[in-house]
Design a protein around this motif. Sequence first.
Motif, short mmCIF file in Angstrom:
data_model
loop_
_atom_site.label_atom_id
_atom_site.label_comp_id
_atom_site.label_asym_id
_atom_site.label_seq_id
_atom_site.Cartn_x
_atom_site.Cartn_y
_atom_site.Cartn_z
N PHE A 147 0.37 -0.77 0.27
CA PHE A 147 0.01 -0.39 -0.17
C PHE A 147 0.45 0.96 0.08
O PHE A 147 1.52 1.22 0.63
N GLY B 77 -4.13 3.69 -0.41
CA GLY B 77 -4.41 3.56 -2.26
C GLY B 77 -4.81 2.59 -1.62
O GLY B 77 -4.67 1.97 -0.82
N ASN B 78 -5.56 2.04 -3.08
CA ASN B 78 -5.77 0.28 -3.00
C ASN B 78 -5.70 -1.02 -3.36
O ASN B 78 -4.89 -2.00 -2.81
N GLN C 187 -6.95 6.85 15.13
CA GLN C 187 -7.47 6.39 14.06
C GLN C 187 -8.76 4.92 13.80
O GLN C 187 -7.95 4.32 14.23
N PHE D 247 -10.12 2.93 10.61
CA PHE D 247 -10.10 2.44 9.40
C PHE D 247 -10.76 1.72 9.14
O PHE D 247 -11.01 0.53 10.32
N GLN E 204 -11.57 -1.75 6.22
CA GLN E 204 -10.63 -2.44 4.99
C GLN E 204 -11.38 -3.52 4.16
O GLN E 204 -12.03 -4.25 5.37
N GLY F 16 -9.64 -7.02 -0.48
CA GLY F 16 -8.86 -6.50 -1.94
C GLY F 16 -8.55 -5.12 -2.03
O GLY F 16 -8.61 -4.04 -3.81
N LYS F 17 -9.23 -4.13 -0.84
CA LYS F 17 -9.56 -2.92 -1.26
C LYS F 17 -8.20 -2.25 -0.44
O LYS F 17 -7.60 -3.07 0.74
N GLY F 18 -8.14 -0.66 -0.03
CA GLY F 18 -7.43 -0.43 0.55
C GLY F 18 -8.04 -0.14 1.72
O GLY F 18 -8.90 -0.27 2.44
N LEU F 19 -7.54 1.19 3.06
CA LEU F 19 -7.75 1.64 3.70
C LEU F 19 -8.60 2.53 4.08
O LEU F 19 -8.37 3.81 3.11
N SER G 169 -9.97 5.61 6.08
CA SER G 169 -10.56 6.71 6.94
C SER G 169 -12.15 6.86 8.09
O SER G 169 -12.51 7.26 7.01
N LEU H 77 -11.53 10.00 13.24
CA LEU H 77 -9.85 10.11 13.52
C LEU H 77 -10.62 10.83 14.94
O LEU H 77 -11.33 12.26 14.96
N LEU I 137 -9.90 -1.78 11.03
CA LEU I 137 -7.95 -1.64 12.26
C LEU I 137 -8.06 0.05 12.52
O LEU I 137 -8.55 0.91 12.11
N LEU J 206 2.20 5.73 11.80
CA LEU J 206 1.23 4.90 13.03
C LEU J 206 1.27 3.91 12.93
O LEU J 206 1.99 2.33 11.82
N PHE K 163 -0.06 0.59 14.29
CA PHE K 163 -1.31 -0.47 13.06
C PHE K 163 -1.64 -1.93 14.54
O PHE K 163 -1.18 -2.33 14.83
N GLN L 25 -4.15 -5.06 14.16
CA GLN L 25 -4.02 -6.99 12.93
C GLN L 25 -5.34 -6.16 12.85
O GLN L 25 -5.77 -7.06 12.06
#
Lengths: 115, 113
Positions: free
Chosen positions: A91, A107-108, B34, B36, B38, B41-44, B46, B49, B89, B101, B103, B105
Motif C-alpha cells: 500500500f 491507495g487500493n 484513527q 479504518f 478495509q 481487495g481494497k485499501g484502508l 479512514s 480520527l 483497524l 502510525l 496499527f 491487526q
Amino acid sequence: DAGVIQSPRHEVTEMGQEVTLRCKPISGHNSLFWYRQTMMRGLELLIYFNNNVPIDDSGMPEDRFSAKMPNASFSTLKIQPSEPRDSAVYFCASGVRLSYNSPLHFGNGTRLTVT
Amino acid sequence: KQEVTQIPAALSVPEGENLVLNCSFTDSAIYNLQWFRQDPGKGLTSLLLIQSSQREQTSGRLNASLDKSSGRSTLYIAASQPGDSATYLCAVRPIQGAQKLVFGQGTRLTINP
C-alpha cells in the motif's frame, strides 16, 4: 479528488525478476508512505518521504528493496530480485506533513505474487 | 515500544445489532487514534480520527471513544447492516516517531442478514 492511485493492482512474477510498484499521492500532500500487509505480520511501514525526501527506511526488509520519489506526484517501490516471501499487498498512503491530526489516505494497493 | 491490540480478531453478528470493537495501546503518549475500514481487495478507508484531547467522535452510525489514560478505544456501530462487513483497524500516532502510525491487526466483522 481521485485519491491515492497505485498501479498495477495485481502483479504476478517469477522469483528473481524485478518488480516496480507505482504510486501517485493526493495532490497537495507532502508525505508519502509505503506499507506492506501480510496475514502474519499485518501492516508494516517500509519507508516514508517528506517533501520527496526519504526520511526513514528502517522498515525496508532488505537491500533488494528500494524506493524513490522523483517529484511530488510520483513514487516507486522496486524489488530486485524478487522472492516468494515478498508476496504481499503493498500500500501507498499520503498525508500532510506536520499535520499530525489529519488522516492518512491509502491507495487500493498492489497485490504482489512471486512464484 | 508502542503496541496496538485488537480483540476479537473476528466477530459475526446478526443484522440490526449494535456492536463494539475494541482497541488497546500500550503507550498513552499519542497525538491521535484513527479507525479504518478495509474491504477485501481494497485499501484502508479512514472512518474516524480522535485527537488525544478528545473523548469521542461520531459519524453517522459510528461512534469512536478514546480513553487515553487507560490506553483504550472503542468503535461502536449502531444498527449494523450487511454492508458494514469488513475488517476494522485502529492505529495510533505516537508522539515519539509521529510520522509512523502503529496499527493493530484488525477485527474482521461479518454482519449476517
